[in-house]
Motif scaffolding. Sequence first.
Motif: not given
Lengths: 297, 400
Positions: B115, B143, B108, B139-140, B111-112
């Motif tokens: 971005d 999971r 996570g 975008e992601r 991924l931030e």
Amino acid sequence: MGAHPEKPELPSPGVDLPPDYVRRLERLVLQMAAKGERREGLGQAHLLGAGEEFIGHRPYREGEDLRRLDWDLLARSDQAFVRRTRREAAQVWSVVLDTSGSMGIGSPGKLDAGAQLAGAIMAVGMRAGVRVQLKSGLGPALSLRRGQPLGILIQRLKDLRAGGEVGASPEAILSGWGPPREVGLVVIIGDFVGLSPKDLEPHRRPGRRMVLLQVLAPEELEPANQLLGEAVHWFDPEGPEERPGLAPGEAALVYEGRLEAWLEGWQRSTRSRGMGWSVGASDVPFEERVALALEGR
Amino acid sequence: MLVWERPWALWLLVCLGVVLWRSLQKGAPIGRLLGTLEFWPREKVAGEERRRGIPPARWALVCAMGAAVLGMAGPAWQGEATDPPWRVIVDRSPSMGLASGSEGSRLGVALELLDSALDRGAARIFVAGDASTIEHRGERPPRDWVSSVPRPEPDWARFDQPRTIWLTDRMLGHAPVHACVVASGGGVVPGVVALDGQHELFFDGIASRLRPSGQGPQGVEVRGPASSQIVALARIWVESRGHRLTDEQPALLITCAMGPVAGAPEVQQIEQDGWSFSGHLIHPAEGRPWAWAQPSGLPAVAWSPGFVDVQLFELAPPAGDLGGLARSFGDLFDRALVPTGDVVALGERGAVGAGGVSGTFEGGAAARLGQDQRLPRILLAGLATCLGLLALILSRRSPL
């Protein structure tokens, strides 16, 4: 419209002679002397070697050379007169310099340019053996002869200040002072705002040459070019007159038309009276204008 | 159609408009002296009002700034500006699923960072680093890409390509030449590193200690001929680890070749750690190869999380170091067993530093644009320069 601007101070009230002014003077003096000698060799009349051109009579003074006595006139009138030649008449030069408030504007300032002109003419005269005098404002004229140091003249020029006193304009000076009778050359330097050719009439003499050197600031000659698109509120440097602040567009064209007519008027009037006249911006080097003035063209 | 790479820059034009508007509004004249004032017309001259306002130097300067703003906004024809998607290589090793402060998992956090490094709207294709055929556009990443399932770290060198991003948790010792790196970083994460039916090995951040397991035994299914030594070995491993044999949703399925192939195939042999097996290779084993058959060179034993595939049909008992054989297959089964809960290997729980971002994330489109496609920007830059010089020249004749 924006706020009404305040009347500014004179931007160039004093005289700021360039560092090489004296050196340029000396070079000009030598050039002018050489030209005068060449002209004398060719038999041409010239202020700096005027030959023996007859221009009139004056009463005989005791002790003078009798060879100059006009015997014919003595026989006819029973009075002793001597013949005056241009050379004799040109033995004294007067330079009248305008130091009124309007001379304190421009970049370089009009007074600065006028002072450089005056100094150059006087230096040339001193080198030619002429007694020169500088008259500005209400004070006594500065009188110099050949051999006296140029420093006196330079200091006097540096002390000049535009708008410093009432009666500093040429018309005021000429109305109260007047060049002495023996003066053969009168040079008047200024912007001639308020001066009329008629003001010069009383000072014309046989054998006396009058030269008018008019100095205007670049923005006075071509405001549209100098102040392109700038919104300007104009003020009279010597009075309360002012003109509303709008960009110098069509108004500048009208102004330039009127100014041109005024200058043409000066040209016509001086030519018809046998005077020399020229106009130039304050950024024109003095050498160019002095040569033209003293060569009588 | 003309599009803008940075349309927000066009808002600066509004600022320039405000400057012009203010110039027209104020227009306060400056006071100057004129010795020949008597010749200046007293009356208002037609057309004068129209001419007043912004000096040419300011016009030139504003136009120069306008051209610069347009150039900064990045004009391009649609089609030119569509960059190829970024390929984001995702490290799916278990460490990426470890908690990282209050910001979720290391994935996570990474991924931030991604971005913030990439332009908004830049297309991305997520690629599983351990299995490059698995891709996901969006975008992601999905999971379930990161879990405690043991997966190896990607072979990064394979992915050192332009417009490629390595998404991992640690800055690698060897920086890529072409690819960019986004690393989450992270500290030590305590937790269970192994368990069996009765015990679990807990790492408290400094040392590991054994403690009773709160979870029951895990189910393992073993399929294969009863004569197979590997099947027997698997059953012994299940018993020794405290797991249970089951055929319902096992945590590990071990399959062994069920019978000989027709004809007379060549005898193959696998050999490791001092032991060897010989037999017939039924099919190439599926999954991550663990042992190769010789002389065919095909995978005879392969594995994937929750699955071990043995395709060598044994013709004879194993030879060589039988203890080494048991240890080798025990390690294989341990690795393939899908752990339950938060069991993550000790090696994954270590600190990986501060993380960070490296590489050039912009210019993908610009790099692809040809000379013609860059022309609008070059022209605008040239125009801005010329107008700036003009403003400089004009400012000598009139105020700016």
